[in-house]
Design an enzyme around this catalytic site. Structure first.
Site, PDB file in Angstrom:
ATOM      1  N   GLU A 185      -4.121  -2.494  11.980  1.00  0.00           N
ATOM      2  CA  GLU A 185      -4.579  -1.004  11.992  1.00  0.00           C
ATOM      3  C   GLU A 185      -5.903  -0.847  12.971  1.00  0.00           C
ATOM      4  O   GLU A 185      -6.181  -0.067  13.650  1.00  0.00           O
ATOM      5  CB  GLU A 185      -4.808  -0.215  10.699  1.00  0.00           C
TER       6      GLU A 185
ATOM      7  N   ARG B  61      -0.785   3.302  -8.479  1.00  0.00           N
ATOM      8  CA  ARG B  61      -0.548   4.745  -8.114  1.00  0.00           C
ATOM      9  C   ARG B  61       0.923   4.914  -8.534  1.00  0.00           C
ATOM     10  O   ARG B  61       1.830   3.872  -8.268  1.00  0.00           O
ATOM     11  CB  ARG B  61      -0.762   4.885  -6.759  1.00  0.00           C
TER      12      ARG B  61
ATOM     13  N   ASN C 222     -14.051   1.169   8.616  1.00  0.00           N
ATOM     14  CA  ASN C 222     -13.404   1.638   7.320  1.00  0.00           C
ATOM     15  C   ASN C 222     -14.258   1.871   6.327  1.00  0.00           C
ATOM     16  O   ASN C 222     -14.677   0.893   5.469  1.00  0.00           O
ATOM     17  CB  ASN C 222     -12.235   0.675   6.904  1.00  0.00           C
TER      18      ASN C 222
ATOM     19  N   ARG D  72     -11.829   4.769  10.876  1.00  0.00           N
ATOM     20  CA  ARG D  72     -10.631   5.181  10.246  1.00  0.00           C
ATOM     21  C   ARG D  72     -10.965   6.364   9.362  1.00  0.00           C
ATOM     22  O   ARG D  72     -11.913   6.278   8.353  1.00  0.00           O
ATOM     23  CB  ARG D  72      -9.909   4.158   9.291  1.00  0.00           C
TER      24      ARG D  72
ATOM     25  N   HIS E 183      -1.312   6.075   5.934  1.00  0.00           N
ATOM     26  CA  HIS E 183      -0.992   4.810   6.531  1.00  0.00           C
ATOM     27  C   HIS E 183      -0.197   4.901   8.139  1.00  0.00           C
ATOM     28  O   HIS E 183       0.399   4.087   8.564  1.00  0.00           O
ATOM     29  CB  HIS E 183       0.245   4.137   5.817  1.00  0.00           C
TER      30      HIS E 183
END
Ligand code: ADP
Length: 400
Positions: free
Chosen positions: A383, A240, A8, A90, A179
């Site tokens: 993940e 956020r 990632n 990713r 996601h």
């Protein structure tokens, strides 16, 4: 045994996990952070709880990736680079271009580059990692796994915004979600706990980390999701904003004499959410702590966070015409029994009841009472494992 590296690559970090496949055994995991900054450093966990930590200057991603591979050898986690036969990357935005994982070639790289328009903070950094690993490990099968791919099954009424349709045609302006790899992984795990095929379940998965999103899963597919064109929208997140009336942005920009839209976007990404409301911290642990010390804005931040989860639970239950299970995952969803409990309290009217003991113990799997008409589950997301599995799948295909 073949080893698969899952990468990632972010703006100033490279996170990785190394798996032995197909055994799915995690051999090492770690992070190279503050790349390009004076205090860059590396942390690797491996073997029997061994840990390696060092501060070292990495002027750029290429230097960090070289150091990572060098360390894997130096720490005897691998003996030779050739053992790494697959690298899974990713990638945040796959747009409409990618509805599943793909083996990376020059054409794929160009498309990921083009998609930077919708993920300017993420795709360019993902691509730097991809190019660098391709250079150093040219024989490993490189696979891109997209955060948006799982949501490519949304029906059009769930991804088209109520704005001029030409914006979609001209600019690809639509909901893409994010996601996806995590939502898909925990949904598959949930189906195992139900002992039913995923296609027969109606689930709502709540990925509550620093970034947070929810997903309605019907017929085994993503049916609706709370993030939108970008990951800025939907739930209240660490920093956020989530859903906001766009006219408010215009109004505040005029009041504060902000002329650069990027400056406003940065405020909505970095100074809003839990941090913006509470003024305390973007970290839910700090906000909950402050709430206990009677900080009213921290209390308000938690109430709004929970309210938004409940709002989407209601929306998605009705959109799907029913619900079998609610899954909590990611940093807050996995670790905060308090948040799970406060969300589920709001669902009592529907007979949904947590098993308080199971919830407090952070039990993996079903944490609701046997007579709860909708099951509540706590499932740790993974993940990276999902990405490693995708690499295996595509590697097997490419070999045939
Ligand atoms: P990311 O989106 O960065 O992958 P994670 O899924 O790792 O995030 O979640 C990180 C967040 O999880 C932290 O910001 C923190 O707010 C939250 N978190 C972790 N542990 C707890 C806890 N015990 N209680 C409440 N929140 C927690």
């Amino acid at each position: 045994m073949a080893k698969t590296l899952v990468i990632n690559s972010g703006s100033s970090t490279v996170k990785f996990k190394l798996y032995e496949m197909p055994a799915e055994k995690c051999l090492a995991r770690g992070i190279l952070e503050c790349i390009g900054l004076p205090n860059s450093r590396v942390k690797i966990k491996y073997g029997q709880q061994q840990e390696f930590k060092a501060e070292k200057p990495f002027p750029d991603h290429a230097a960090a990736i070289h150091e990572l591979l060098h360390l894997l050898k130096k720490l005897a986690i691998i003996t030779d680079y050739h053992e790494i036969t697959g690298v899974g990357h990713r990638v945040v935005a796959g747009g409409e271009e990618f509805n599943k994982s793909v083996i990376i070639n020059e054409d794929v790289m160009q498309k990921i580059d083009k998609l930077s328009a919708i993920a300017p903070l993420h795709n360019p950094n993902n691509l730097i990692g991809i190019r660098e690993f391709k250079r150093i490990l040219p024989n490993a099968v490189a696979v891109a796994v997209f955060d948006t791919a799982f949501h490519q099954t949304l029906p059009e009424e769930n991804y088209i915004y109520s704005v001029p349709f030409e914006w979609y045609e001209k600019y690809g302006a639509r909901r893409y979600g994010a996601h996806g790899t995590s939502h898909h992984y925990v949904a598959q795990k949930a189906a195992e706990y139900f002992d039913k095929p995923l296609a027969q379940l109606k689930l709502i998965t709540c990925h509550l980390g620093a970034g947070a999103s929810m997903c309605a899963i019907k017929d085994g597919k993503s049916f609706d999701t709370s993030m939108g064109f970008t990951p800025l929208t939907g739930l209240t997140m660490a920093s956020r904003a989530g859903d906001v009336d766009v006219s408010l942005i215009d109004y505040v920009m005029k009041q504060e004499k902000i002329t650069d839209p990027d400056e406003m976007t940065a405020i909505l990404n970095k100074k809003s959410g839990l941090l913006g409301i509470s003024g305390v911290s973007p970290d839910m642990r700090d906000v909950l702590q402050a709430e206990k010390q009677d900080n009213q804005r921290a209390h308000l931040a938690v109430k709004i966070f929970i309210r938004n989860i409940v709002r989407y639970l209601g929306q998605y239950t009705f959109e799907m015409g029913g619900l079998d299970g609610i899954v909590f995952t990611a940093g807050i969803g996995e670790n905060s029994d308090e948040i799970r409990q406060r969300v589920c309290e709001r669902l009592h009217f529907a007979g949904i009841k947590l098993d308080e003991q199971a919830n407090l113990q952070n039990k993996e799997g079903i944490i609701s009472m046997p007579d709860s008409p909708v099951k509540v589950l706590r499932i740790a997301t993974n993940e990276e494992l999902m990405i490693a599995r995708e690499v295996e799948k595509l590697k097997a295909k490419s070999e045939h």
